[in-house]
Write a protein that holds these residues in place. Structure first.
Motif, PDB file in Angstrom:
ATOM      1  N   VAL A   1      -0.485   6.169   4.651  1.00  0.00           N
ATOM      2  CA  VAL A   1      -1.571   5.310   4.319  1.00  0.00           C
ATOM      3  C   VAL A   1      -2.354   5.311   5.641  1.00  0.00           C
ATOM      4  O   VAL A   1      -2.111   4.999   6.785  1.00  0.00           O
ATOM      5  N   TRP A   2      -3.810   5.400   5.258  1.00  0.00           N
ATOM      6  CA  TRP A   2      -4.778   5.530   6.314  1.00  0.00           C
ATOM      7  C   TRP A   2      -5.223   3.991   6.657  1.00  0.00           C
ATOM      8  O   TRP A   2      -5.692   3.250   5.628  1.00  0.00           O
TER       9      TRP A   2
ATOM     10  N   THR B   1      -2.872   7.621   0.726  1.00  0.00           N
ATOM     11  CA  THR B   1      -4.347   7.479   0.631  1.00  0.00           C
ATOM     12  C   THR B   1      -4.984   9.090   0.342  1.00  0.00           C
ATOM     13  O   THR B   1      -4.202   9.887   0.985  1.00  0.00           O
TER      14      THR B   1
ATOM     15  N   LYS C   1      -2.462   6.448  10.808  1.00  0.00           N
ATOM     16  CA  LYS C   1      -1.637   6.749   9.545  1.00  0.00           C
ATOM     17  C   LYS C   1      -0.266   5.720   9.589  1.00  0.00           C
ATOM     18  O   LYS C   1       0.091   5.552  10.717  1.00  0.00           O
TER      19      LYS C   1
ATOM     20  N   ASP D   1      -8.370   3.460  -0.813  1.00  0.00           N
ATOM     21  CA  ASP D   1      -7.546   3.891  -1.811  1.00  0.00           C
ATOM     22  C   ASP D   1      -7.926   5.360  -1.470  1.00  0.00           C
ATOM     23  O   ASP D   1      -6.932   6.365  -1.811  1.00  0.00           O
ATOM     24  N   ARG D   2      -9.188   5.838  -0.942  1.00  0.00           N
ATOM     25  CA  ARG D   2      -9.282   7.270  -0.531  1.00  0.00           C
ATOM     26  C   ARG D   2     -10.394   7.141   0.662  1.00  0.00           C
ATOM     27  O   ARG D   2     -10.861   6.043   0.782  1.00  0.00           O
ATOM     28  N   SER D   3     -10.438   8.183   1.269  1.00  0.00           N
ATOM     29  CA  SER D   3     -11.178   7.995   2.622  1.00  0.00           C
ATOM     30  C   SER D   3     -11.578   9.669   2.979  1.00  0.00           C
ATOM     31  O   SER D   3     -10.675  10.551   2.951  1.00  0.00           O
TER      32      SER D   3
ATOM     33  N   ILE E   1      -7.595  -1.044   4.556  1.00  0.00           N
ATOM     34  CA  ILE E   1      -6.907  -0.034   3.757  1.00  0.00           C
ATOM     35  C   ILE E   1      -7.733   0.303   2.470  1.00  0.00           C
ATOM     36  O   ILE E   1      -8.132  -0.441   1.851  1.00  0.00           O
TER      37      ILE E   1
ATOM     38  N   ALA F   1     -15.209   4.536  -2.468  1.00  0.00           N
ATOM     39  CA  ALA F   1     -13.532   4.004  -2.209  1.00  0.00           C
ATOM     40  C   ALA F   1     -13.678   2.651  -2.730  1.00  0.00           C
ATOM     41  O   ALA F   1     -14.535   2.012  -2.930  1.00  0.00           O
TER      42      ALA F   1
ATOM     43  N   PHE G   1       0.783  -1.338   0.157  1.00  0.00           N
ATOM     44  CA  PHE G   1      -0.096   0.106  -0.059  1.00  0.00           C
ATOM     45  C   PHE G   1       0.899   1.111  -0.108  1.00  0.00           C
ATOM     46  O   PHE G   1       0.384   2.225  -0.492  1.00  0.00           O
TER      47      PHE G   1
END
Length: 893
Positions: A538-539, A462, A533, A500-502, A498, A474, A456
């Motif tokens: 990465v979230w 993210t 993080k 890709d966007r949030s 995990i 997402a 990731f």
């Protein structure tokens, strides 16, 4: 060649060779293994460990470093500093040994006109690892260094690792021959004072296993990619290029020595002892300035203790050189002037840095005064016991507990006609160092295994959508449980997801993480309880799956709990308002030292040297609420870091910012800060701000807490109800409650004082009969008893002194005990005749204190202590009688 020019030539050399310049990181990094950044490669560890993808395959930097393991050795050797600048070039899977050696050689030996340092090649001696034939061949056959100037060395000298399992490899060090005046011939193997190391080239090619020390571990095998990590000591190269004897005489440190000589009236290079003190002042002042600049403040533990120790050693050294006035301000100003060309931020922060250092000097001068009193007690106790040598334990206690330096103890002891058990002191210091090293090894642990997240991390960060929306589409990139990647997870599982966007905010910058939900069209619902993080990019969403199942690759809807977010933005924006109000009231030195905000609540830590007064607190609260009422617009925008600083945007000390930063502006000049958090649209949305209190959380750090929004209203409603209840109980209007309560409290205090007087009078009356019940043991009259409970140490001391005065004509010992507030205070007083007979109050107290679970001390004629075990009083009284029986007077009787 000046040091600033050396730095510039190094960076220019590697930039021309395709390296990306990386600015120096703060001396304080989020690394559990390090107190401070102590090597140039430390900021690059995540790349070497495979936790993050480097921004470039080639990098170069000049990193600020601090090493403080052997502070006492500073100035004794002339080539080590606590603060130093490590220039380095790094390759992440790009070039290897041949290029690294070539880059170093060309910079060192190219002419000054061609951008090099112009060092004579015949002065340089490379070393290589025992079996590194490849490196030796490059030096010999390609660079042209004669074989007799290339030396092979063992694992302890020429093999590098991080000290924990991870990358490792052989290294090649470059030494400079300073000539026959500095030692014998024969290269680094013969004499490392003559041959001084200036550059270390690490060929990171293997993986090491667990173990302790530089050579007690197994080499597990080759790394997937070979890396280069080099380090060139700026200060050592400056020493060579400026043709001075040692690093303390270079252009960055010698000016401080010159100032110290002027202020103290002593000359540098006049005596070995004085020269060490001059070097300590120069070295420690520079280190202290750089630490304070990066946000460290003097304290009693951790980084703060290191800084405090450095500053105290400066003051101590100046005093031993003969300074009689404050010197810290001029030392700091000199360092600021010499270092600002390389670190311009020092100019902007000069006033704060100077103020912190000067305050610590003032405080330590008071400590020195107190330490002198404690030394007098130790000297009197020594003489009273008939000894001529202050014990190593007393000297160590003065040094360790009170910060009293051993060389000052030695000097004062000589003036008093006494010596000091230096070996005993040294043994205790060695024990302390061993404990510290053992603790460090015990606490050292490997870096967290982030390999499960590597996929990731390699994809890139993210995409955070939460500034603009609370609901986002997402895709699931991964599911993690306990460090293991899963393809699918079903109902009831607690896992990490995990995306890709949030839109969910990950905890950072003092703001707690959002809560919310992740759902799919098939009916899966996961409750989000936390967001963190990974490697700052990465979230990771901590979730509990409440229905259905989730699979890697699923398209999902990620949603923030809107009520939670509303409260969170109120708390975070409220933090900015309170911070701005604090600076208005207390001044620009009240900078942020930490914060926490969650829905409806905030706390704000700030730098201050004293408590906030009630009137200041009221003013801070009023300014913050005036800003709320003004309904200031809240603007956010991105800009360059330098541009943001030029605008006056506040930054958090010790925080590392990228080239592009996010600025949050509330009401134009009212508040402008670098911040990545979520905020309200206008200040009115924060709602009322109510300060709950102010307190100390460490040396030089204060904290305010506050409620905002509806939580503020609820708090005030409770306060109003409480005031109403008091008004009713006291039968006065609410505006008269404070006066009535104050009156009641005053009457209670008067009553307590009267009770204390009566208790003391009763004790004195009963104590008078103690002389009648005294025992004569040998020639010593022993007046010892447990008095009624409730007597404090001061009461006992007054009674013991009074009783001693009544029997002053003969050898007598008075010992009184009581029990007060679960403590056992006790006092021992002896007459002059008893002291001449060998009875010392301080010695008696040290004998009896452990019997009541406590400790104590004092002078030969009067000593006291306190314990916690009242059951031991009878044993203590019996021990006192035993001690009286073995005195010289007792033996004679």
């Amino acid at each position: 060649m000046q040091t600033h020019e050396i730095r510039k030539r190094f960076l220019d050399h590697f930039i021309r060779a395709g390296h990306t310049e990386i600015p120096s990181a703060s001396l304080i990094l989020d690394d559990p293994n390090l107190l401070f950044v102590n090597a140039g490669m430390v900021p690059f560890k995540p790349y070497f460990l495979g936790e993050q993808t480097p921004p470039s395959e080639r990098a170069t930097s000049i990193q600020k470093c601090v090493r403080t393991l052997d502070i006492e050795e500073v100035g004794i050797t002339t080539r080590h500093n606590t603060f130093f600048q490590m220039a380095g070039n790094f390759s992440f899977g790009d070039y290897f040994k041949r290029e690294a050696i070539g880059f170093a050689w060309s910079l060192l030996t190219d002419s000054v006109d061609d951008g090099g340092f112009g060092i004579e090649p015949t002065r340089l001696w490379p070393t290589v690892y025992l079996d590194d034939d490849e490196a030796e061949a490059i030096w010999r056959d390609e660079i042209g260094v004669p074989a007799e100037r290339i030396q092979r060395r063992g694992m302890a000298d020429n093999y590098w690792s991080m000290g924990v399992p991870g990358p490792c490899g052989p290294c090649s060090e470059i030494f400079y021959d300073r000539g026959p005046d500095y030692g014998v011939e024969g290269g680094p193997e013969a004499d490392e004072d003559r041959y001084i190391e200036i550059w270390n080239l690490v060929f990171m090619q293997n993986q090491r296993g667990p173990g302790i020390g530089k050579d007690n571990y197994e080499i597990l095998g080759p790394l997937p990619r070979q890396n280069i990590d080099t380090g060139m000591g700026i200060e050592r190269v400056a020493c060579i290029l400026q043709d001075v004897d040692n690093v303390y005489e270079t252009d960055l440190l010698k000016p401080v020595i010159d100032v110290a000589a002027r202020l103290t009236g002593r000359s540098y290079n006049s005596s070995a002892a004085d020269d060490v003190r001059f070097r300590v002042i120069a070295d420690h002042t520079r280190t202290a300035v750089m630490l304070i600049s990066d946000g460290v403040l003097p304290g009693n533990d951790g980084r703060g203790y290191v800084l405090r120790r450095l500053l105290r050693r400066i003051v101590r050294s100046a005093r031993l050189l003969g300074a009689t006035e404050a010197t810290m301000g001029e030392f700091v100003d000199t360092v600021l002037a010499t270092m600002a060309q390389s670190y311009p931020v020092l100019t902007d922060d000069a006033d704060r840095i100077r103020a912190v250092a000067v305050r610590e000097e003032d405080a330590f001068l008071a400590t020195l005064s107190a330490g002198s009193k404690l030394f007098d007690d130790a000297a009197a106790s020594t003489a009273g016991a008939g000894r001529t040598q202050i014990s190593g334990r007393d000297a160590f206690a003065l040094h360790d507990t009170y910060g009293f330096p051993i060389d000052l103890t030695l000097e004062m002891a000589a003036e008093a006609g006494l010596s000091v058990d230096e070996q005993g002191f040294a043994d205790l210091m060695a024990e302390q160092r061993q404990r510290a090293k053992a603790d460090a090894n015990a606490n050292k642990k490997s870096h967290a295994d982030l390999s499960v997240y590597r996929e990731f991390l390699d994809r890139g960060p993210t995409e955070f959508t939460g500034f603009d929306e609370l609901v986002s589409e997402a895709r699931v990139l991964g599911i993690v449980d306990g460090g293991v990647s899963l393809p699918v997870a079903g109902v009831g599982r607690d896992v990490e997801i995990i995306l890709d966007r949030s839109p969910l905010y990950a905890e950072s910058g003092g703001q707690t993480a959002d809560v919310g939900a992740i759902t799919t069209s098939s009916g899966m619902r996961a409750r989000v309880t936390d967001v963190q993080k990974i490697a700052k990019s990465v979230w990771s969403h901590a979730v509990t799956i409440e229905s259905g199942e989730i699979t890697v690759g699923d398209d999902v809807i990620a949603q923030v709990d809107s009520q939670w977010r509303r409260g969170a933005t109120q708390g975070h924006s409220g933090t900015h308002l309170v911070g701005a109000a604090l600076r208005q009231v207390l001044g620009s030195d009240a900078t942020q030292a930490g914060s926490l905000n969650r829905p409806g609540y905030l706390r704000f830590d700030f730098r201050a040297q004293g408590p906030v007064t009630d009137s200041q607190r009221d003013e801070i609260e009023e300014i913050a609420n005036t800003a709320v009422e003004s309904d200031f617009p809240v603007h956010t925008f991105e800009t360059g870091l330098d541009e943001a600083r030029a605008m006056g945007a506040m930054a958090l000390f010790g925080e590392n910012y990228g080239d592009i930063v996010r600025v949050v502006e509330i009401g134009g000049p009212f508040s402008m800060e670098l911040c990545g958090g979520t905020h309200v649209g206008s200040s009115a949305q924060v709602g009322p701000v109510t300060l709950l209190g102010e307190s100390s959380v460490g040396s030089g750090i204060r904290r305010v807490e506050a409620y905002v929004g509806l939580d503020s209203y609820r708090y005030l409603a409770k306060e109003r109800a409480l005031l109403g209840a008091l008004s009713s109980s006291l039968k006065v209007p609410s505006d008269q409650v404070p006066d009535r309560v104050a009156n009641i409290v005053e009457r209670l205090r008067d009553a307590e004082k009267q009770i204390e007087r009566m208790r003391a009078e009763s004790a004195r009356a009963s104590a008078a009969s103690l002389i009648d019940d005294a025992q004569r043991i040998g020639a010593v009259l022993v007046v010892a008893a447990r008095l009624p409970d409730g007597l404090a140490a001061g009461d006992l001391r007054a009674l013991a002194t009074d009783l001693r005065g009544r029997v002053a004509a003969e050898p007598a010992l008075v010992a009184l005990f009581s029990v007060a507030d679960d403590k056992v205070p006790f006092v021992v007083a002896v007459t002059d005749a008893a002291r001449h007979a060998g009875v010392a109050a301080g010695a008696v107290v040290k004998e009896i204190a452990p019997l009541v679970g406590g400790r104590g001390g004092g002078k030969p004629d009067l000593a006291q202590g306190s314990g916690s075990d009242a059951a031991g009083i009878e044993a203590a009284l019996a021990r006192i009688r035993e001690l009286a029986a073995v005195t010289r007077a007792g033996a004679g009787g």
